[in-house]
Write a protein that holds these residues in place. Structure first.
Motif, PDB file in Angstrom:
ATOM      1  N   PRO A   1       4.037  -3.228 -10.755  1.00 37.47           N
ATOM      2  CA  PRO A   1       2.755  -3.815 -10.938  1.00 37.47           C
ATOM      3  C   PRO A   1       1.896  -4.644 -10.178  1.00 37.47           C
ATOM      4  O   PRO A   1       0.675  -5.114  -9.824  1.00 37.47           O
ATOM      5  N   ASN A   2       2.645  -4.804  -8.495  1.00 37.04           N
ATOM      6  CA  ASN A   2       2.164  -4.985  -7.575  1.00 37.04           C
ATOM      7  C   ASN A   2       1.270  -4.043  -6.798  1.00 37.04           C
ATOM      8  O   ASN A   2       0.194  -4.602  -6.156  1.00 37.04           O
ATOM      9  N   LEU A   3       1.388  -2.830  -7.528  1.00 38.81           N
ATOM     10  CA  LEU A   3       1.230  -2.451  -5.926  1.00 38.81           C
ATOM     11  C   LEU A   3      -0.559  -1.666  -6.607  1.00 38.81           C
ATOM     12  O   LEU A   3      -0.289  -1.346  -8.051  1.00 38.81           O
ATOM     13  N   ARG A   4      -1.073  -2.060  -5.793  1.00 36.41           N
ATOM     14  CA  ARG A   4      -2.530  -1.536  -6.550  1.00 36.41           C
ATOM     15  C   ARG A   4      -3.606  -0.503  -5.891  1.00 36.41           C
ATOM     16  O   ARG A   4      -4.840  -0.431  -6.198  1.00 36.41           O
ATOM     17  N   HIS A   5      -2.712  -0.653  -4.776  1.00 40.97           N
ATOM     18  CA  HIS A   5      -3.605   0.549  -3.546  1.00 40.97           C
ATOM     19  C   HIS A   5      -2.669   1.220  -3.167  1.00 40.97           C
ATOM     20  O   HIS A   5      -2.064   1.254  -2.485  1.00 40.97           O
ATOM     21  N   ALA A   6      -3.072   1.982  -2.717  1.00 39.45           N
ATOM     22  CA  ALA A   6      -2.640   3.529  -2.205  1.00 39.45           C
ATOM     23  C   ALA A   6      -3.575   4.739  -1.761  1.00 39.45           C
ATOM     24  O   ALA A   6      -5.501   4.457  -1.888  1.00 39.45           O
ATOM     25  N   ILE A   7      -3.435   5.242  -0.618  1.00 34.80           N
ATOM     26  CA  ILE A   7      -4.391   6.307   0.464  1.00 34.80           C
ATOM     27  C   ILE A   7      -3.984   7.922  -0.349  1.00 34.80           C
ATOM     28  O   ILE A   7      -2.546   7.974  -0.198  1.00 34.80           O
ATOM     29  N   ASP A   8      -4.706   8.462  -0.254  1.00 29.33           N
ATOM     30  CA  ASP A   8      -4.594   9.723  -0.722  1.00 29.33           C
ATOM     31  C   ASP A   8      -4.456  10.412   1.030  1.00 29.33           C
ATOM     32  O   ASP A   8      -5.964  10.946   1.068  1.00 29.33           O
TER      33      ASP A   8
ATOM     34  N   GLU B   1       4.287  -8.154   7.173  1.00 32.02           N
ATOM     35  CA  GLU B   1       4.330  -8.916   5.952  1.00 32.02           C
ATOM     36  C   GLU B   1       3.421  -8.183   4.543  1.00 32.02           C
ATOM     37  O   GLU B   1       2.548  -8.943   4.145  1.00 32.02           O
ATOM     38  N   ARG B   2       3.405  -6.855   5.465  1.00 25.48           N
ATOM     39  CA  ARG B   2       3.060  -5.756   3.463  1.00 25.48           C
ATOM     40  C   ARG B   2       3.589  -4.956   3.939  1.00 25.48           C
ATOM     41  O   ARG B   2       3.964  -4.265   4.936  1.00 25.48           O
ATOM     42  N   GLN B   3       4.318  -4.699   2.429  1.00 22.84           N
ATOM     43  CA  GLN B   3       4.802  -3.485   2.522  1.00 22.84           C
ATOM     44  C   GLN B   3       4.040  -2.206   2.081  1.00 22.84           C
ATOM     45  O   GLN B   3       2.964  -2.569   1.264  1.00 22.84           O
ATOM     46  N   VAL B   4       4.559  -1.207   3.477  1.00 21.15           N
ATOM     47  CA  VAL B   4       3.404   0.118   2.936  1.00 21.15           C
ATOM     48  C   VAL B   4       4.629   0.706   2.521  1.00 21.15           C
ATOM     49  O   VAL B   4       6.086   1.394   3.494  1.00 21.15           O
TER      50      VAL B   4
ATOM     51  N   LEU C   1      -2.564   8.142  -9.145  1.00 20.76           N
ATOM     52  CA  LEU C   1      -4.093   7.176 -10.487  1.00 20.76           C
ATOM     53  C   LEU C   1      -2.442   6.686 -11.121  1.00 20.76           C
ATOM     54  O   LEU C   1      -2.610   5.609 -12.670  1.00 20.76           O
ATOM     55  N   ASP C   2      -1.291   7.300 -11.318  1.00 19.67           N
ATOM     56  CA  ASP C   2      -0.362   7.352 -12.175  1.00 19.67           C
ATOM     57  C   ASP C   2      -0.188   5.848 -11.745  1.00 19.67           C
ATOM     58  O   ASP C   2       0.441   5.543 -13.262  1.00 19.67           O
ATOM     59  N   VAL C   3       0.623   6.174 -11.175  1.00 19.07           N
ATOM     60  CA  VAL C   3       1.368   5.390 -10.140  1.00 19.07           C
ATOM     61  C   VAL C   3       0.887   3.640 -10.369  1.00 19.07           C
ATOM     62  O   VAL C   3       1.242   1.943 -10.434  1.00 19.07           O
ATOM     63  N   LEU C   4      -0.329   3.361 -10.310  1.00 19.81           N
ATOM     64  CA  LEU C   4      -1.143   2.079  -9.640  1.00 19.81           C
ATOM     65  C   LEU C   4      -1.401   1.163 -10.716  1.00 19.81           C
ATOM     66  O   LEU C   4      -1.649   2.129 -11.406  1.00 19.81           O
TER      67      LEU C   4
ATOM     68  N   VAL D   1       0.858  -0.540   0.281  1.00 14.85           N
ATOM     69  CA  VAL D   1       0.136   0.070  -0.095  1.00 14.85           C
ATOM     70  C   VAL D   1       0.621   1.397   0.014  1.00 14.85           C
ATOM     71  O   VAL D   1       1.885   1.093   0.723  1.00 14.85           O
ATOM     72  N   LEU D   2       0.571   2.189  -0.812  1.00  9.59           N
ATOM     73  CA  LEU D   2       1.348   3.423  -0.863  1.00  9.59           C
ATOM     74  C   LEU D   2       0.555   4.733   0.146  1.00  9.59           C
ATOM     75  O   LEU D   2      -0.806   4.389  -0.813  1.00  9.59           O
ATOM     76  N   ILE D   3       1.119   4.915   0.341  1.00 11.76           N
ATOM     77  CA  ILE D   3       0.176   6.577   1.462  1.00 11.76           C
ATOM     78  C   ILE D   3       0.531   7.642   0.914  1.00 11.76           C
ATOM     79  O   ILE D   3       1.730   7.834   1.190  1.00 11.76           O
TER      80      ILE D   3
END
Ligand SMILES: [Zn+2]
Ligand SMILES: [Zn+2]
Length: 335
Positions: A221-228, A187-190, A240-243, A166-168
């Motif tokens: 290709p594995n990064l599908r989730h982000a919070i703004d 177990e999750r990369q933040v 939206l570009d990087v997801l 997840v990218l924040i």
């Protein structure tokens, strides 16, 4: 009489001596406030006056207190109980409220705006807006229950599967608390990004997340989730570009400006845009987590101030002169 910080108009916050609340009305509870947090939305309302519906109003919607009087019909709280306040002043009668969706109540207002809030030595609220907390908690920790509930709601709305990175974007209180919640099960990369490098480093250190430069982030290709959690439309566009396709972007920041969006981007890459407003039923679970998270939460507290210092703290925070996340107002009686 008591001290209170009241917003009279945009740009006009005064610490004044005002009458203490009287005997609580039926269903209401009178509190001695123990600690309160200053929120970005307090600063937004101070700057713009956007949410002023009555004035003057005691500001502050993130706070903890001790029950000192109860109105008729209140049986669930006793004198001396330690509680945190719900920030959402929902009506309880509209279709959304009847469906239990209080955060999208048709007449939703916020504590501190539609009624007096927590930047005062005493305040009063309906009993339905209070949640009891462990009395051994530091009040400064308890005062972080509300933003923790907001972060928990955003994390639930994002619904990233176990193990998914997840990218924040934005390492203010909500971004920081979301990083803490998402990192918890391990177990999750933040990944966290913020223009303020000191804040991003602090969040990374406390939560175990990794700091990234949003502008230089390669496509993964594995990064599908982000919070703004910035509210910046430029940041949202970049996210939206990087997801990767099939992803979700959860929006929790208060934005300025409009998003210029090609809907095909969402259609062809099947990306979901999810709005997150305050919280639904996350306040009680957030309160239940406070004990386990206390050590981390205290590292997010940058300053502890007295009630008379609130106007100066607003100016400092608006100027961006804080490397930390949360300024806590500790009332004299708060220990
Ligand atoms: Zn808040
Ligand atoms: Zn309602």
């Amino acid at each position: 009489m008591m001290k209170a910080a009241r917003l009279h108009a945009a740009g006009d916050l005064r610490v004044e001596d005002v009458p203490s609340p009287g005997e609580p009305a039926p269903g209401w509870v009178r509190l001695k406030v123990t600690a309160a947090g200053i929120c970005g939305s307090d600063l937004h309302n101070f700057r713009t006056g956007q949410w002023i519906s009555r004035a003057p109003s005691v500001a502050g919607h993130e706070f903890a207190g001790e029950v000192i009087a109860v109105g008729a019909g209140v049986s669930q709280f006793a004198l001396g109980d330690r509680v945190v306040a719900d920030s959402r002043f929902w009506c309880g009668e509209c279709p959304a409220c009847r469906a239990g969706r209080h955060n999208v109540c048709a007449r939703l207002g916020f504590v501190g705006e539609v009624c007096d809030g927590g930047f005062a030595e005493e305040t009063q609220l309906p009993a339905r807006l209070l949640v009891r907390h462990d009395p051994t908690l530091d009040p400064a920790t308890a005062a972080m229950a509300e933003p923790l509930a907001v972060a928990l709601h955003a994390v639930r709305r994002l619904a990233a599967p176990a193990g998914a990175p997840v990218l924040i974007a934005g390492c203010g209180p909500i971004g920081g608390l979301a990083a803490l919640l998402l990192s918890r099960p391990g177990e999750r990369q933040v990944l966290v990004a913020d223009r303020n490098g000191a804040r991003a480093e602090l969040v990374a250190k406390v939560s175990g997340a990794t700091v990234v430069d949003l502008d230089a982030l390669p496509c993964d290709p594995n990064l599908r989730h982000a919070i703004d959690a910035t509210g910046s439309v430029a940041v949202m566009a970049r996210l939206l570009d990087v997801l990767a396709g099939g992803g979700t972007l959860a929006l929790v920041g208060i934005s300025h400006g409009r998003l210029d969006l090609d809907p095909n981007l969402l259609v062809e890459r099947e990306i979901a845009l999810v709005g997150c407003h305050a919280f639904a039923d996350e306040l009680a679970p957030a309160v239940a987590m406070l004990g386990d998270l206390a050590a981390s939460l205290s590292r997010f507290v940058s300053d502890e101030i007295a009630i008379g210092e609130i106007p100066a703290a607003y100016q400092r925070l608006i100027a961006g002169a804080s490397g930390g996340l949360k300024t806590i107002v500790r009332m004299e009686s708060g220990r």
